[in-house]
Design a protein around this motif. Structure first.
Motif, PDB file in Angstrom:
ATOM      1  N   VAL A 249       0.926  -1.335   0.005  1.00  0.00           N
ATOM      2  CA  VAL A 249      -0.139  -0.038   0.213  1.00  0.00           C
ATOM      3  C   VAL A 249       1.037   1.118   0.166  1.00  0.00           C
ATOM      4  CG1 VAL A 249      -1.736   1.524   1.315  1.00  0.00           C
ATOM      5  CG2 VAL A 249      -1.923  -1.207   1.085  1.00  0.00           C
ATOM      6  N   ALA A 250       1.955   1.075   0.517  1.00  0.00           N
ATOM      7  CA  ALA A 250       3.000   2.390   0.658  1.00  0.00           C
ATOM      8  C   ALA A 250       3.895   2.531  -0.623  1.00  0.00           C
ATOM      9  CB  ALA A 250       3.895   2.237   2.012  1.00  0.00           C
ATOM     10  N   LEU A 251       3.447   1.715  -1.577  1.00  0.00           N
ATOM     11  CA  LEU A 251       4.497   2.210  -2.851  1.00  0.00           C
ATOM     12  C   LEU A 251       4.227   3.456  -3.367  1.00  0.00           C
ATOM     13  CD1 LEU A 251       6.474   0.762  -4.721  1.00  0.00           C
ATOM     14  CD2 LEU A 251       4.646   0.093  -6.239  1.00  0.00           C
ATOM     15  N   PRO A 252       3.287   4.028  -3.134  1.00  0.00           N
ATOM     16  CA  PRO A 252       3.170   5.440  -3.705  1.00  0.00           C
ATOM     17  C   PRO A 252       3.923   6.292  -3.025  1.00  0.00           C
ATOM     18  CG  PRO A 252       0.874   4.410  -4.006  1.00  0.00           C
ATOM     19  CD  PRO A 252       1.634   3.453  -2.917  1.00  0.00           C
ATOM     20  N   LEU A 253       3.856   6.144  -1.613  1.00  0.00           N
ATOM     21  CA  LEU A 253       4.602   7.013  -0.977  1.00  0.00           C
ATOM     22  C   LEU A 253       6.204   6.923  -1.269  1.00  0.00           C
ATOM     23  CD1 LEU A 253       5.087   8.998   1.318  1.00  0.00           C
ATOM     24  CD2 LEU A 253       4.855   7.168   3.263  1.00  0.00           C
ATOM     25  N   ALA A 254       6.502   5.567  -1.326  1.00  0.00           N
ATOM     26  CA  ALA A 254       7.942   5.101  -1.617  1.00  0.00           C
ATOM     27  C   ALA A 254       8.481   5.912  -2.729  1.00  0.00           C
ATOM     28  CB  ALA A 254       8.098   3.699  -1.439  1.00  0.00           C
ATOM     29  N   GLY A 255       7.447   5.981  -3.994  1.00  0.00           N
ATOM     30  CA  GLY A 255       7.885   6.380  -5.146  1.00  0.00           C
ATOM     31  C   GLY A 255       8.143   7.867  -4.965  1.00  0.00           C
ATOM     32  N   ALA A 256       7.315   8.281  -4.195  1.00  0.00           N
ATOM     33  CA  ALA A 256       7.505  10.077  -4.014  1.00  0.00           C
ATOM     34  C   ALA A 256       8.739  10.093  -3.535  1.00  0.00           C
ATOM     35  CB  ALA A 256       6.337  10.326  -3.327  1.00  0.00           C
ATOM     36  N   LEU A 257       9.121   9.346  -2.409  1.00  0.00           N
ATOM     37  CA  LEU A 257      10.410   9.668  -1.696  1.00  0.00           C
ATOM     38  C   LEU A 257      11.602   9.687  -2.521  1.00  0.00           C
ATOM     39  CD1 LEU A 257       9.267   8.225   1.780  1.00  0.00           C
ATOM     40  CD2 LEU A 257       9.808  10.561   1.323  1.00  0.00           C
ATOM     41  N   TYR A 258      11.484   8.397  -3.529  1.00  0.00           N
ATOM     42  CA  TYR A 258      12.659   8.085  -4.328  1.00  0.00           C
ATOM     43  C   TYR A 258      12.688   9.436  -5.115  1.00  0.00           C
ATOM     44  CZ  TYR A 258      13.942   3.782  -2.369  1.00  0.00           C
ATOM     45  OH  TYR A 258      14.252   2.664  -1.560  1.00  0.00           O
TER      46      TYR A 258
ATOM     47  N   VAL B 137      12.137  12.534  -4.468  1.00  0.00           N
ATOM     48  CA  VAL B 137      12.719  13.418  -3.655  1.00  0.00           C
ATOM     49  C   VAL B 137      14.269  13.112  -3.668  1.00  0.00           C
ATOM     50  CG1 VAL B 137      12.912  14.659  -1.420  1.00  0.00           C
ATOM     51  CG2 VAL B 137      10.759  14.158  -2.361  1.00  0.00           C
ATOM     52  N   PHE B 138      14.515  11.803  -3.390  1.00  0.00           N
ATOM     53  CA  PHE B 138      16.021  11.464  -3.361  1.00  0.00           C
ATOM     54  C   PHE B 138      16.798  11.676  -4.603  1.00  0.00           C
ATOM     55  CE2 PHE B 138      14.467   7.871  -0.262  1.00  0.00           C
ATOM     56  CZ  PHE B 138      14.403   8.722   0.857  1.00  0.00           C
ATOM     57  N   THR B 139      16.005  11.337  -5.604  1.00  0.00           N
ATOM     58  CA  THR B 139      16.977  11.767  -7.253  1.00  0.00           C
ATOM     59  C   THR B 139      16.990  13.247  -7.206  1.00  0.00           C
ATOM     60  OG1 THR B 139      15.600   9.674  -7.863  1.00  0.00           O
ATOM     61  CG2 THR B 139      16.429  11.655  -9.372  1.00  0.00           C
ATOM     62  N   LEU B 140      16.116  14.043  -6.711  1.00  0.00           N
ATOM     63  CA  LEU B 140      16.438  15.536  -6.595  1.00  0.00           C
ATOM     64  C   LEU B 140      17.688  15.926  -5.842  1.00  0.00           C
ATOM     65  CD1 LEU B 140      12.624  16.896  -6.696  1.00  0.00           C
ATOM     66  CD2 LEU B 140      14.294  17.046  -8.654  1.00  0.00           C
ATOM     67  N   VAL B 141      17.642  15.181  -4.626  1.00  0.00           N
ATOM     68  CA  VAL B 141      18.653  15.563  -3.725  1.00  0.00           C
ATOM     69  C   VAL B 141      19.937  15.243  -4.536  1.00  0.00           C
ATOM     70  CG1 VAL B 141      19.688  14.909  -1.425  1.00  0.00           C
ATOM     71  CG2 VAL B 141      17.277  15.434  -1.613  1.00  0.00           C
ATOM     72  N   SER B 142      19.980  14.093  -5.093  1.00  0.00           N
ATOM     73  CA  SER B 142      21.106  13.594  -5.662  1.00  0.00           C
ATOM     74  C   SER B 142      21.612  14.527  -6.699  1.00  0.00           C
ATOM     75  CB  SER B 142      21.014  12.305  -6.422  1.00  0.00           C
ATOM     76  OG  SER B 142      22.027  11.860  -7.032  1.00  0.00           O
ATOM     77  N   ALA B 143      20.812  15.200  -7.429  1.00  0.00           N
ATOM     78  CA  ALA B 143      21.131  16.295  -8.419  1.00  0.00           C
ATOM     79  C   ALA B 143      21.682  17.564  -7.994  1.00  0.00           C
ATOM     80  CB  ALA B 143      19.912  16.544  -9.530  1.00  0.00           C
ATOM     81  N   VAL B 144      21.199  18.015  -6.850  1.00  0.00           N
ATOM     82  CA  VAL B 144      21.581  19.173  -6.070  1.00  0.00           C
ATOM     83  C   VAL B 144      23.027  18.955  -5.452  1.00  0.00           C
ATOM     84  CG1 VAL B 144      21.145  20.614  -4.085  1.00  0.00           C
ATOM     85  CG2 VAL B 144      19.130  19.986  -5.545  1.00  0.00           C
ATOM     86  N   GLN B 145      23.147  17.658  -5.114  1.00  0.00           N
ATOM     87  CA  GLN B 145      24.420  17.357  -4.479  1.00  0.00           C
ATOM     88  C   GLN B 145      25.605  17.310  -5.433  1.00  0.00           C
ATOM     89  OE1 GLN B 145      23.931  13.500  -2.364  1.00  0.00           O
ATOM     90  NE2 GLN B 145      23.265  14.597  -0.575  1.00  0.00           N
ATOM     91  N   SER B 146      25.136  16.997  -6.619  1.00  0.00           N
ATOM     92  CA  SER B 146      26.128  16.738  -7.779  1.00  0.00           C
ATOM     93  C   SER B 146      26.604  18.269  -8.068  1.00  0.00           C
ATOM     94  CB  SER B 146      25.463  16.042  -8.905  1.00  0.00           C
ATOM     95  OG  SER B 146      26.515  15.934  -9.955  1.00  0.00           O
TER      96      SER B 146
END
Length: 394
Positions: A354-363, A365-374
């Motif tokens: 059931v939590a897959l939509p939330l997991a997808g949203a968090l991933y 966000v993590f991808t955006l954070v990865s870009a900012v860090q780069s």
């Protein structure tokens, strides 16, 4: 005024229905035409081959940097392998300051262990690949048929190497890899780790990886059995020395030399727990932007696609009404159904799907954070090193 409100409501309802239909269509395509990634059929306990007539020489190369808390368990599991051929372990201590080498040397087992001190990191190399390369060079004198590239935080079943070599010999494989079972003790781990494996299999369908006629190539860096001759012919680890996602990069160059195989397993366990959301996010952010080729355009497309495919069905199902709501709810249920095999592999209650939509949203966000860090020059941080290098990634 009434006409304007009615028109606005109609347009809003149509847009949510369009979004729900687009999301549903995306899931139909993923489930039906993406190599059956969600079925988790590629496993080491399925179709195990017969033992070879003779057992070739193997050398395990283990890069280690500040792994004192887990290295004894990992190296001990290597030294206790029930492999019938010549086998030894080379651990490369990559500048550890916590006594990693001493803890490794305290282990016991029938297979010999050699610990070498790693040289200072050379410019243009990522830390793990530089340490592995030194171990591979040291192993060359033993003329092994295979190199077993594994990590200092992976615990192996005693039969792991025997099964890897059996599969490699039977299939003429140049790379045989298993994705270690990650820890799922905490709530955050249960919510985010199975989706991590799910997304990886979605990105690199294992059935396509294992099909010699397809170009898709991937591997799991915690456990890779590499044909030594094929690695040399591909240019060695120097050919991928600047790549952050080193396992998939290695699979890429080796698949040009012969067939590869990637599977799931319960027999290999990662010893590294993730202490909360931040640690899981850091694990993903370390390499996510590199996976996108450091492209802002691809980044925008991926984040929007993740929102459409994962977040939109749940949001529409909760907050909308009418046909859009029911279509979105059906899509959400399909997600839960698709997550069943991976949740069963991890022995987790199926309703975590059931939590897959939330997991997808968090991933996302993590991808955006990865870009900012780069962009800030702090990408690819691992063991205190910022080693993201877009210029070397290609």
């Amino acid at each position: 005024m009434t006409f304007g409100v009615t028109l606005g409501m109609t347009l809003a309802a149509n847009w949510t229905l369009i979004l729900a239909a687009m999301s549903a269509g995306a899931w139909v395509a993923l489930l039906a035409f993406r190599g059956g990634f969600w079925l988790c059929r590629e496993r080491d306990d399925v179709g195990e081959p017969k033992a070879p007539a003779s057992w070739p020489t193997v050398v395990a190369v283990v890069p280690a940097r500040n792994e004192a808390d887990v290295v004894a368990l990992a190296v001990g599991s290597l030294r206790r392998q029930d492999y019938l051929g010549a086998f030894r372990i080379i651990l490369v201590d990559d500048g550890s300051t916590d006594g990693t080498a001493d803890r490794a040397l305290e282990t016991a087992g029938k297979h010999p262990l050699e610990v070498i001190a790693g040289a200072p990191l050379e410019r243009g190399w990522t830390g793990k690949l530089w340490a592995q390369n030194q171990g591979v060079a040291r192993a060359a004198a033993l003329e092994p048929a295979y190199l077993w590239l594994t990590d200092a935080d992976i615990f192996h079943d005693p039969a792991t190497l025997r099964r890897l070599v059996g599969r490699a010999e039977a299939g003429g494989l140049v790379l045989t890899s298993l994705m270690a079972r990650l820890t799922v003790r905490s709530g955050w781990e249960r919510m985010l780790i199975p989706p991590f494996v799910f997304f990886f299999d979605m990105l690199f369908p294992f059935a396509w990886v294992n099909n010699p006629r397809r170009k898709t190539a991937a591997a799991a860096g915690g456990c890779m059995l590499v044909n030594t001759s094929a690695l040399q012919a591909a240019g060695g680890l120097a050919a991928i020395r600047g790549r952050i996602i080193d396992d998939c990069a290695l699979a890429e160059i080796l698949k040009r030399r012969g067939p590869i195989w990637l599977g799931l397993t319960r027999r290999i366990q990662s010893l590294r727990p993730y202490q909360g959301l931040n640690e899981i996010g850091a694990m993903v952010a370390r390499s996510a932007y590199a996976q996108l080729g450091y492209s802002p355009v691809v980044l925008a497309g991926v984040v929007l696609a993740m929102g459409l495919v994962f977040a939109a069905p749940a949001l529409i199902a909760i907050f909308d009404h009418g046909p859009a709501k029911w279509l979105a709810l059906a899509t959400w249920i399909a997600m839960i159904f698709a997550m069943r095999p991976i949740l069963r592999l991890y022995r987790i209650w199926v309703m975590w799907g059931v939590a897959l939509p939330l997991a997808g949203a968090l991933y996302g966000v993590f991808t955006l954070v990865s870009a900012v860090q780069s962009w800030r020059g702090r990408g690819g941080v691992w063991k205190g090193r910022a080693q993201d290098a877009p210029s070397l990634a290609t």
